[in-house]
Design a protein around this motif. Structure first.
Motif, short mmCIF file in Angstrom:
data_model
loop_
_atom_site.label_atom_id
_atom_site.label_comp_id
_atom_site.label_asym_id
_atom_site.label_seq_id
_atom_site.Cartn_x
_atom_site.Cartn_y
_atom_site.Cartn_z
N GLU A 1 0.83 -1.21 0.00
CA GLU A 1 0.00 0.00 0.00
C GLU A 1 0.86 1.26 0.00
OE1 GLU A 1 -4.12 -0.07 1.97
OE2 GLU A 1 -2.84 -1.17 3.37
N ILE A 2 0.60 2.14 -0.95
CA ILE A 2 1.28 3.43 -1.03
C ILE A 2 0.22 4.53 -0.93
CG2 ILE A 2 2.64 4.96 -2.51
CD1 ILE A 2 3.97 2.51 -3.68
N PHE A 3 0.51 5.53 -0.11
CA PHE A 3 -0.45 6.59 0.15
C PHE A 3 0.08 7.93 -0.35
CE2 PHE A 3 -1.00 3.31 3.35
CZ PHE A 3 -2.37 3.11 3.35
N PRO A 4 -0.82 8.88 -0.61
CA PRO A 4 -0.37 10.24 -0.95
C PRO A 4 0.38 10.87 0.23
CG PRO A 4 -2.71 9.92 -1.46
CD PRO A 4 -2.28 8.75 -0.65
N ILE A 5 1.42 11.61 -0.07
CA ILE A 5 2.21 12.25 0.99
C ILE A 5 1.52 13.55 1.40
CG2 ILE A 5 4.46 13.20 1.63
CD1 ILE A 5 5.68 11.51 -0.61
N PRO A 6 1.16 13.69 2.67
CA PRO A 6 0.48 14.92 3.12
C PRO A 6 1.32 16.16 2.84
CG PRO A 6 0.35 13.21 4.80
CD PRO A 6 1.30 12.71 3.76
N GLU A 7 0.65 17.25 2.47
CA GLU A 7 1.35 18.50 2.18
C GLU A 7 2.10 19.02 3.41
OE1 GLU A 7 1.80 20.08 -0.72
OE2 GLU A 7 0.82 18.35 -1.63
N MET B 1 31.20 16.10 7.41
CA MET B 1 31.78 16.78 6.27
C MET B 1 31.34 16.19 4.93
SD MET B 1 33.46 19.33 5.37
CE MET B 1 33.76 19.77 7.07
N PHE B 2 31.24 14.86 4.86
CA PHE B 2 30.97 14.21 3.58
C PHE B 2 29.61 13.52 3.53
CE2 PHE B 2 35.62 13.92 4.39
CZ PHE B 2 36.02 14.84 3.43
N GLY B 3 28.98 13.30 4.69
CA GLY B 3 27.70 12.62 4.71
C GLY B 3 26.55 13.59 4.56
N GLY B 4 25.36 13.11 4.80
CA GLY B 4 24.18 13.95 4.68
C GLY B 4 23.51 13.79 3.33
N PHE B 5 22.26 14.25 3.26
CA PHE B 5 21.48 14.10 2.03
C PHE B 5 20.35 15.11 2.03
CE2 PHE B 5 20.13 11.06 5.27
CZ PHE B 5 18.79 11.37 5.41
N ILE B 6 19.74 15.26 0.87
CA ILE B 6 18.60 16.16 0.69
C ILE B 6 17.33 15.32 0.54
CG2 ILE B 6 17.57 17.92 -0.81
CD1 ILE B 6 20.52 18.46 -1.77
N LEU B 7 16.27 15.71 1.21
CA LEU B 7 14.96 15.11 0.99
C LEU B 7 14.16 16.03 0.08
CD1 LEU B 7 13.89 13.67 4.48
CD2 LEU B 7 15.02 12.49 2.59
N ASP B 8 13.81 15.52 -1.08
CA ASP B 8 13.08 16.32 -2.08
C ASP B 8 11.79 15.59 -2.45
OD1 ASP B 8 12.32 18.08 -4.04
OD2 ASP B 8 13.73 17.32 -5.55
N PHE B 9 10.67 16.18 -2.09
CA PHE B 9 9.37 15.56 -2.36
C PHE B 9 8.92 15.92 -3.77
CE2 PHE B 9 9.68 15.74 2.20
CZ PHE B 9 9.15 14.55 2.61
N GLN B 10 8.74 14.90 -4.61
CA GLN B 10 8.33 15.09 -6.00
C GLN B 10 7.05 14.31 -6.24
OE1 GLN B 10 11.59 14.05 -8.58
NE2 GLN B 10 13.03 15.46 -7.60
N LYS B 11 5.94 15.01 -6.38
CA LYS B 11 4.62 14.40 -6.51
C LYS B 11 4.39 13.46 -5.33
CE LYS B 11 4.47 14.91 -11.53
NZ LYS B 11 4.34 14.25 -12.84
N GLU B 12 4.25 12.16 -5.60
CA GLU B 12 4.01 11.23 -4.51
C GLU B 12 5.23 10.37 -4.22
OE1 GLU B 12 1.57 11.71 -2.63
OE2 GLU B 12 0.72 13.17 -4.01
N ALA C 1 4.26 5.08 3.16
CA ALA C 1 3.51 3.93 3.67
C ALA C 1 2.49 4.34 4.72
CB ALA C 1 4.48 2.91 4.28
N GLY C 2 2.37 5.65 4.97
CA GLY C 2 1.48 6.12 6.02
C GLY C 2 2.20 6.19 7.36
N ASN C 3 1.65 6.93 8.30
CA ASN C 3 2.21 7.05 9.65
C ASN C 3 3.68 7.51 9.65
OD1 ASN C 3 -0.21 6.12 10.87
ND2 ASN C 3 0.40 4.01 10.43
N ASN C 4 4.01 8.42 8.72
CA ASN C 4 5.36 8.99 8.61
C ASN C 4 6.41 7.99 8.16
OD1 ASN C 4 4.41 11.48 9.38
ND2 ASN C 4 5.13 11.33 11.49
N GLN C 5 5.99 6.81 7.69
CA GLN C 5 6.93 5.75 7.31
C GLN C 5 7.06 5.66 5.79
OE1 GLN C 5 6.10 2.03 9.34
NE2 GLN C 5 5.40 3.10 11.18
N PHE C 6 8.23 5.19 5.35
CA PHE C 6 8.52 5.12 3.91
C PHE C 6 9.15 3.79 3.53
CE2 PHE C 6 8.20 9.56 4.84
CZ PHE C 6 7.67 10.15 3.70
N TYR C 7 8.79 3.31 2.33
CA TYR C 7 9.43 2.15 1.72
C TYR C 7 10.57 2.63 0.82
CZ TYR C 7 4.67 0.04 2.20
OH TYR C 7 3.44 -0.40 2.63
N PHE C 8 11.63 1.86 0.75
CA PHE C 8 12.54 1.98 -0.39
C PHE C 8 11.84 1.35 -1.59
CE2 PHE C 8 15.83 2.91 2.73
CZ PHE C 8 16.61 3.83 2.03
#
Length: 611
Positions: A375-381, A407-418, A436-443
């Motif tokens: 199950e995949i859900f729309p990401i709340p705005e 210094m070298f780690g880290g990443f950007i979270l970019d929400f694109q559509k769903e 996946a709902g409840n603030n959780q995400f699948y790879f």
């Protein structure tokens, strides 16, 4: 009637025989694949256990246990398992707690009030047993001086080992929040086993865990067991395999376990069956899933349980552990949904994971699509608005080496559509996640969520068992490029000064070299620092003693600071040439920036032999 019955029996026997032959052909093909793999990768030998809950697919070995003796790997050869030791330490402590007045929730001080560690949250958030086994105590990993044990001929008490790791034993954050892998956690767990059982750690595990599972040859071996059939470990240098001696580590419960293919097959079947020999079936749920980190408390059912991690592979949820130790690497995984358990150990430094992946791909097929029914859900705005941005790792297992994350780690979270696209710091896409709902995400191909947005004072994201927090990307990039430019300036000045000094040396009419010598010395001391650190850490066994390389690191770090200060004083003594002045001052400012950074991360005055 009798003829019909005979026909049914014969048909049944024919089908069974056909299935057996097909299974044997498949196994033979797999072994050929693995033989080709170890030849290509220059691996001496592999110990292999592949089982179902009620049957054996393959138990044995391929390649050499000892190249010099031309000794082939058999199912009886012990291989060092490294951190897989933690799985059995956790089993032992968990079983022991079922028989005691204590529980996983018990604070350490309730069992041993004299146990020495630092936790400034002790009054309200004490370190509990579960925090040790799930690596959420906040304690650091091994410090360099305490990795190996060269002083004891027999396994010492676990309390002695705990005391050797005192510099690691301070909670860097509130216990029961972030996860940071720490070997000393399990050394303390071994000490608790000795306190609660009244037996030595290794004896308790042998008599109450291993024997009951049917692992008769396995055990925690502090020194090389001369009465056992142990594979020879090898270190690969280039294309050459060099035999190495049995290294005695200062952390038996965390890394001293040895096992053979036969014993690991028994263990895998024990855990696949949820065998109740040691505890109730419900106990396996507690072992296999975390409960104490901040994401687990918010509902994420994925990560590091009690000496046991979860991973999604080839369309199934697997559990297991991996390990490495001098001359050996190992990994085991199992899935009840797939009814499959695999344990691999190799007698060479390297990665056993790739071999497990080869087996999984052959037996289960390569997973190309997400599982049906996910199950995949729309990401709340609201999530998109609050959580977009740059995230920095905040749960390093070593404070000394955490600079690499910062210094070298880290990443950007970019929400694109769903979709949630995770990008590297400069914007290149890394991977894609789905809500996946409840603030959780699948790879992308996962059937269960493994990442989670954390609701806290500062936006946080839990991914790959790492805790990250939202930070300023602009600030990170400015620091990174500021230091990069500083290193480039110092390097350019170092090279140009070297050329100038050589030319000045051969001239008849010599100029005062002091300004060139100062910043040349800054560059040289930086090089000596990095050389000293690199050589010392390339052989951790030597890091616990004062050596030329560790002393070079220590002394050159202070020379760097001293020459940097002198370079500031020399600003008023520069020649009148404007370009030379600007280049010198900019390089000096670069040296100041580098010195401040190295001081902040603990490299100035670093005594690796005492770290």
């Amino acid at each position: 009637m009798n003829n019909k019955l005979i026909q049914i029996i014969l048909f049944t026997l024919f089908i069974s025989f056909t299935n057996i032959c097909h299974s044997q052909i498949r196994t033979a093909t797999l072994i050929k694949i693995l033989e080709d793999y170890i030849e290509e990768k220059n691996i001496p030998g592999i110990s292999i256990s592949i089982v179902k809950s009620d049957s054996i697919i393959f138990v044995g070995g391929i390649g050499y246990a000892n190249i010099e003796k031309k000794e082939k790997v058999t199912k009886e050869h012990l291989f060092r398992q490294g951190s897989i030791s933690k799985s059995f330490t956790a089993l032992g402590l968990y079983k022991l707690l079922q028989e005691s007045p204590y529980s996983l929730n018990s604070p350490l001080k309730k069992i041993d009030k004299n146990l020495a560690f630092i936790n400034k949250w002790q009054a309200t958030y004490p370190v509990r047993i579960s925090h040790l086994l799930e690596h959420t105590s906040g304690f650091e990993d091994f410090h360099a001086h305490a990795v190996y044990n060269n002083k004891d001929s027999l396994m010492p008490s676990m309390l002695n080992m705990v005391n050797d790791h005192s510099k690691s034993l301070y909670s860097r954050w509130q216990p029961g929040t972030k996860k940071a892998y720490s070997n000393p956690n399990y050394i303390i767990a071994g000490h608790l086993i000795e306190v609660l059982s009244g037996s030595s750690f290794d004896e308790y595990i042998k008599e109450n865990i291993l024997n009951d599972i049917g692992m008769k040859s396995s055990g925690y071996y502090f020194k090389k067991p001369e009465d056992k059939l142990l594979a020879q470990g090898y270190q690969r240098t280039g294309s050459v395999l060099n035999p190495i001696s049995f290294a005695t580590i200062n952390g038996s419960p965390a890394g001293d376990f040895c096992a053979n293919a036969k014993d690991m097959a028994n263990y895998l079947q024990f855990i696949l069956e949820r065998n109740t020999t040691l505890f109730l079936k419900e106990g396996f749920d507690r072992i296999e899933y975390p409960q104490t980190n901040i994401a687990a408390k918010m509902g994420l059912k994925f990560g590091y349980g009690l000496g046991n991690y979860t991973i999604w592979k080839n369309g199934y949820l697997f559990h297991g552990h991996g390990g490495e130790i001098d001359g050996f690497a190992a990994r085991y995984v199992y899935s009840r949904e797939a009814d499959l358990g695999i344990a691999i150990a190799i007698n060479r430094n390297g990665d056993a994971n790739a071999i497990v992946d080869e087996i999984l791909d052959y037996l289960l097929g390569i997973q190309k699509l997400a599982p049906e029914g996910r199950e995949i859900f729309p990401i709340p705005e609201s999530i998109k608005n609050q959580s977009s941005g740059f995230y920095e790792f905040k749960s390093s297992k070593s404070e000394l080496l955490s600079f690499s994350d910062r210094m070298f780690g880290g990443f950007i979270l970019d929400f694109q559509k769903e979709m949630l696209v995770r990008k590297r710091i400069l914007g290149r896409p890394k991977d894609t996640l789905y809500y996946a709902g409840n603030n959780q995400f699948y790879f992308e191909n996962e059937g269960v969520p493994s990442a989670m947005l954390i609701e806290s004072e500062k936006p946080a994201f839990w991914i790959n068992d790492n805790y990250t927090e939202k930070e300023s990307r602009t600030k990170r990039i400015m620091i990174f490029f500021g230091l990069l430019i500083s290193f480039l300036l110092v390097s350019i000045y170092f090279i140009s000064s070297l050329i100038w000094l050589i030319r000045n040396f051969v001239k008849k009419k010599k100029k005062n070299p002091i300004n060139h010598l100062v910043l040349f010395g800054v560059g040289l001391s930086m090089i000596l620092m990095f050389v000293g650190f690199g050589f010392t850490m390339s052989d951790v066994k030597s890091a616990m003693n004062v050596s030329f390389s560790s002393l070079l690191l220590y002394l050159s770090s202070y020379v760097l600071v001293l020459l940097t200060i002198i370079s500031i004083y020399r600003w008023t003594k520069l020649p009148s040439h404007k370009g030379v002045k600007i280049f010198y001052i900019l390089t000096s400012i670069g040296a100041i920036s580098i010195s401040i950074y190295l001081w902040n991360i603990g490299f100035i005055g670093l005594k690796l032999w005492n770290y």
